[in-house]
Write an enzyme that holds these catalytic residues in place. Sequence first.
Site, PDB file in Angstrom:
ATOM      1  N   ASP A   1      -9.974  -8.084  -7.690  1.00 21.23           N
ATOM      2  CA  ASP A   1     -10.646  -7.458  -6.562  1.00 21.23           C
ATOM      3  C   ASP A   1     -12.172  -7.573  -6.646  1.00 21.23           C
ATOM      4  O   ASP A   1     -12.757  -7.294  -7.694  1.00 21.23           O
ATOM      5  CB  ASP A   1     -10.254  -5.971  -6.560  1.00 21.23           C
ATOM      6  CG  ASP A   1     -10.813  -5.221  -5.383  1.00 21.23           C
ATOM      7  OD1 ASP A   1     -10.362  -5.468  -4.256  1.00 21.23           O
ATOM      8  OD2 ASP A   1     -11.724  -4.386  -5.583  1.00 21.23           O
TER       9      ASP A   1
ATOM     10  N   GLU B   1     -10.638 -12.430  -5.513  1.00 23.66           N
ATOM     11  CA  GLU B   1     -11.049 -11.968  -4.191  1.00 23.66           C
ATOM     12  C   GLU B   1     -12.560 -11.962  -4.212  1.00 23.66           C
ATOM     13  O   GLU B   1     -13.188 -11.150  -4.891  1.00 23.66           O
ATOM     14  CB  GLU B   1     -10.552 -10.558  -3.885  1.00 23.66           C
ATOM     15  CG  GLU B   1     -10.755 -10.270  -2.403  1.00 23.66           C
ATOM     16  CD  GLU B   1     -11.497  -8.998  -2.065  1.00 23.66           C
ATOM     17  OE1 GLU B   1     -11.490  -8.620  -0.900  1.00 23.66           O
ATOM     18  OE2 GLU B   1     -12.114  -8.379  -2.949  1.00 23.66           O
TER      19      GLU B   1
HETATM   20  C1  NOJ Z   1     -11.288  -5.389  -1.487  1.00 21.19           C
HETATM   21  C2  NOJ Z   1      -9.979  -4.752  -1.158  1.00 21.19           C
HETATM   22  O1  NOJ Z   1      -9.161  -5.706  -0.545  1.00 21.19           O
HETATM   23  C3  NOJ Z   1     -10.290  -3.587  -0.256  1.00 21.19           C
HETATM   24  O2  NOJ Z   1      -9.110  -3.046   0.303  1.00 21.19           O
HETATM   25  C4  NOJ Z   1     -11.065  -2.563  -1.041  1.00 21.19           C
HETATM   26  O3  NOJ Z   1     -11.463  -1.527  -0.173  1.00 21.19           O
HETATM   27  C5  NOJ Z   1     -12.309  -3.187  -1.685  1.00 21.19           C
HETATM   28  N1  NOJ Z   1     -12.069  -4.468  -2.272  1.00 21.19           N
HETATM   29  C6  NOJ Z   1     -12.853  -2.291  -2.770  1.00 21.19           C
HETATM   30  O4  NOJ Z   1     -12.019  -2.306  -3.892  1.00 21.19           O
END
Ligand code: NOJ
Length: 533
Positions: A203, A264
């Site tokens: 993430d 991500e």
């Molecule tokens: C990306 C995640 O997909 C999202 O849902 C989240 O709010 C943020 N990162 C923070 O962790």
Amino acid sequence: MKTWANVNALYQIYPRSFKDSNGDGIGDLRGIIDYLDHVRSKHHSLGIDAVWISPFYTSPMVDMGYDVSNYTDVDPIFGTLADFKELVQKAHNRGIKVVIDYVPNHTSSEHPWFKQAIGDPKSPKRDYYIWRKPAPNGAAPNNWVSLFGGSAWEFDPLSGEYYLHSFFKQQPDLNWENPAVREEMKNVLRFWLDLGVDGFRMDAVNHMAKDLEWRDEPLREGGVEGTYDGHVRKYSKYGPQLVPYLRELGEVIEEYPDRIMFFESIVDGSIGPIAEQYRMLYDVNPRIGVPFNFGGMWLPWGAKSYGDYIREFQGMLKPGEIAGYCFSNHDQPRIASRFGKEQARIIAMLLLTLPGIPTVYYGDEIGMENVPVDPSQRTDMSAQSGVFGGRDPFRTPMQWDSSKNAGFSTHEPWLPVAKNYKRANVANERRHDGSFLTLYRHLLAIRNHDETMKRGDYRELLIDETKNVLVYERTYESSTYIVALNFSNKQRHVTLPYDAHHVILTTNPVKQPKTHTHGRITLRPYEGAIIFV
Ligand code: NOJ
């Protein structure tokens, strides 16, 4: 089980909304176990080889689990660690790999580390987070803005310092400069790897490393100070240490055979060419590190925009690198709502005929749309920040059948079920040749049939901006497919560069006899076709 090089796709499961097994209105791990057949089984399944399960860790759920208070346990609303172990085992028995979320940039403010850090400025945990003295006028240390709105700094009256939070203030950023933090977080990876997980969706990694001089972000031309989009976000993320941090994590993951990490990392056009940002992420560890390619989430509709984007991305890849196309997830409006239902079928064909490991977000395979959520029922606090406008509508319960609550739960679900669930549900769509689910199943069957869609070359044959048609070829060894996509609302005749034969699949649900194309194909409005050469 397949290796990552052969996996056909990744299916994203949002555990709160997949299947509720204990009647509390919230999906859980047992629900996933019970419905693994939908992912991969002998009959009627999607036929997907891997799942990614969004966070199920202990959490106060301020950001729906992306605020973790214990990285190595399961939140009771989702079940127990024993359930998770069973899930891994049962998924593996079916030949499904399991990817889980890993949230390295921040913890919950309820995490014991943060509680110690804020409760006692002398605590050894203080340096696990990022604390700065106020600016000379007492204001925040710099002008960085949280993605969810407002300053990224929160004042701590006890110490007179500010702590950094790139997201909600209940999500303090970890200090990756601190080697103790890096060790703790590597142990988190080991914990789950030892339980047999096959990979991680990592993430917000671009936020992990910051500018070490803590400089103010420059204002964009016409940008408004204090707004997220008003700034060139070049100092609050993609810091110089990012690649070394990710490499360190990659080394741990590589201690285990055939594991993967999906980054991500929302590439950011405000700080430089996007292709360079993808390149940097691939260069972290090309053997096991795959950035999600998010470009397709924000493209305007059209053959040229998609065609240009794929060419640019494919052109940046080196041999053997895996593409990670991803056109929707729990943070973005549903594809069918972004563009329309017929258009969503084109996107499905595009996604599942591109190289690499594409991600299918749960529900897209039955054509799920955004579901309006009354403000009184909202759970996503980012709605208040205005940045996302609230992500609840894209996270609603999976529609399994036409029974009450779409077969998701016996209890009123945590978010409303789509009004059209009696028609748009798995059980119903299984029975219909023209359904979204049948289209997905056929697309995945072609993807499974040989290695072409997964590992073959991508060659652009035609981008016709005026006719709004995109045609490309996928080849692997002696196998060749042509994919022709009509992005327009008009019938289009397309001349192929050579005498191709069988149309093996079209997106149009109305049955038509399979045509011998002999170098020419007619596509109905918003129709895509796969032609076997
Ligand atoms: C990306 C995640 O997909 C999202 O849902 C989240 O709010 C943020 N990162 C923070 O962790």
